[in-house]
Write an enzyme that holds these catalytic residues in place. Structure first.
Site, mmCIF file in Angstrom:
data_model
loop_
_atom_site.group_PDB
_atom_site.id
_atom_site.type_symbol
_atom_site.label_atom_id
_atom_site.label_comp_id
_atom_site.label_asym_id
_atom_site.label_seq_id
_atom_site.Cartn_x
_atom_site.Cartn_y
_atom_site.Cartn_z
ATOM 1 N N TYR A 138 0.975 -0.969 -0.043
ATOM 2 C CA TYR A 138 -0.292 0.021 -0.533
ATOM 3 C C TYR A 138 0.974 0.821 -0.051
ATOM 4 C CZ TYR A 138 -3.747 -2.855 1.182
ATOM 5 O OH TYR A 138 -4.792 -3.907 0.949
ATOM 6 N N ASP A 220 -3.311 -18.364 1.304
ATOM 7 C CA ASP A 220 -4.194 -18.368 1.104
ATOM 8 C C ASP A 220 -4.421 -19.847 1.538
ATOM 9 O OD1 ASP A 220 -1.313 -20.023 0.231
ATOM 10 O OD2 ASP A 220 -2.162 -20.329 -1.524
#
Ligand code: NAD
Length: 353
Positions: A138, A220
């Site tokens: 970010y 994941d």
């Protein structure tokens, strides 16, 4: 204990009022609590033309903790970006260096039916996600979009420094120590070097916390395990982007946005405590908002800033008791049941306390 009260907009003042009633009860019980209120967000823009006026920032900086309601509303959506209410939260995070975000996902057994998952999967769920807030993809440079239409390239940089990783991992270990002493570090080390570094540093730090069990999980798999068997986790610690996604996923396991508190901490344990929900303009002013996320944010403040786990436990126990009595605000009420008001829920918690 000096606490800055920043009610903000929409339902913010309504729910903060209920938390303050509890603070007052604790004060008359002998806790040395000092509070001071200041405008923030749209309310501050209306009063002073600035969503985070210097006087509000100064109060937040001088306090030991900030109890924050919520900010924002359709009235402010057309303002220039630097005048928007949400700018106040980003400003407070930056100015106070609140780099560690703590988001619990707790399912009170009384509310297990509110989740979209089966009650037997989520009942009694109690996990904490510790997310880094200041680094990662970010903020990493370079970033941008280049090239001509048809062959444009978009790129961002995942970037973490060793000090950034160390300080958030220490928060993870310390948080695990205050809970079930199990820390799961989430990464993607099979593909991303940045997170290989993350895993290496976690292993280096682990011997400093021999009483905490450290395990690693790929992001994941973590996303999958959160819906398959979320109760296997105690504390999860992860970077900014993975934490952003996983904490929203985890919060929805609980099925009730009006119940979830959060904390943003600096390196010394000072923190900003706020519900994860927004200012709910659709129900603002009606006196029907659920005040429990705000009250539970205050409980987190006692645990993580003031080290008063007993006081935090008392407040959380009172919330549980209020729920066990059958009271429900509209957001958590069963179909056809008569919902209670914000003040009625606050009164029930106060009585239980
Ligand atoms: P929201 O969280 O305010 O509301 C989403 C839905 O949940 C609404 O239907 C609302 O009525 C309901 N809800 C939220 N909190 C509730 C509570 N305590 N009790 C009962 N119902 C509750 O999200 P939104 O509608 O997307 O955003 C509204 C405004 O809030 C926007 O201006 C947004 O920018 C702002 N916002 C602020 C924060 C913050 O202050 N930290 C966070 C998110 C959004």
């Amino acid at each position: 204990m000096k606490i800055a009260l920043l009610p903000g907009d929409g339902i913010g003042p309504e729910i903060l009022r209920e938390a303050v009633r509890i603070l007052e009860a604790l004060r008359s019980d002998g806790l040395k609590i000092e509070t001071e209120e200041a405008p923030v967000g749209g309310a501050a823009y209306d009063a002073a033309g600035d969503p985070l006026p210097p006087s509000t920032l100064a109060l937040a900086k001088s306090a030991d903790a900030v109890l924050f309601g919520a900010v924002g509303g359709p009235r402010y959506d057309t303002l220039p970006r630097d005048k928007r209410p949400e700018k106040a939260i980003l400003g407070l995070r930056k100015e106070c260096d609140f780099f560690a975000n703590l988001r619990p996902a707790t399912v009170f057994p009384e509310l297990a039916d509110a989740s979209t998952l089966k009650p037997e999967v989520v009942s009694g769920l109690d996990i904490m996600i510790v997310r880094e807030l200041t680094g990662d993809i970010y903020f990493g440079q370079p970033r941008g979009i280049t090239g001509e239409k048809g062959s444009r390239v978009g790129f961002n940089t995942m970037h973490y420094t060793e000090p950034q990783i160390r300080r958030i991992l220490h928060v993870g270990f310390r948080t695990a120590r205050q809970r079930g002493r199990r820390l799961t570090s989430v990464d993607k080390m099979n593909v991303l070097e940045t997170t290989q570094l993350w895993r290496d540093i976690a292993e280096e730090i682990a011997p400093e916390y021999p009483d905490v069990e450290l395990t690693h999980i790929l992001v994941d798999n973590c996303a999958m395990q959160l819906v398959r068997n979320p109760r296997q986790f105690d504390v999860l610690v992860t970077g900014n982007m993975f934490g952003d996604i996983l904490s929203d996923e985890a919060s929805m396991l609980t099925g009730s946005i009006g119940m979830l508190p959060s904390a943003s901490l600096d390196a010394n344990g000072k923190g900003l405590y706020e519900p994860i929900h927004g200012s709910a303009p659709d129900i603002a002013g009606k006196g029907v908002a659920n005040p429990l996320a705000q009250i539970l944010s205050m409980a987190m403040m006692f645990r993580y800033t003031f080290g008063l786990a007993d006081v935090a436990g008392r407040v959380e126990g009172a919330v549980r008791k209020a729920l066990a009595s059958g009271l429900r605000t509209a957001d958590i009420a069963a179909k056809g049941a008569k919902p209670c008001t914000t003040a009625e829920m606050g009164t029930a918690v106060l009585k239980a306390l």
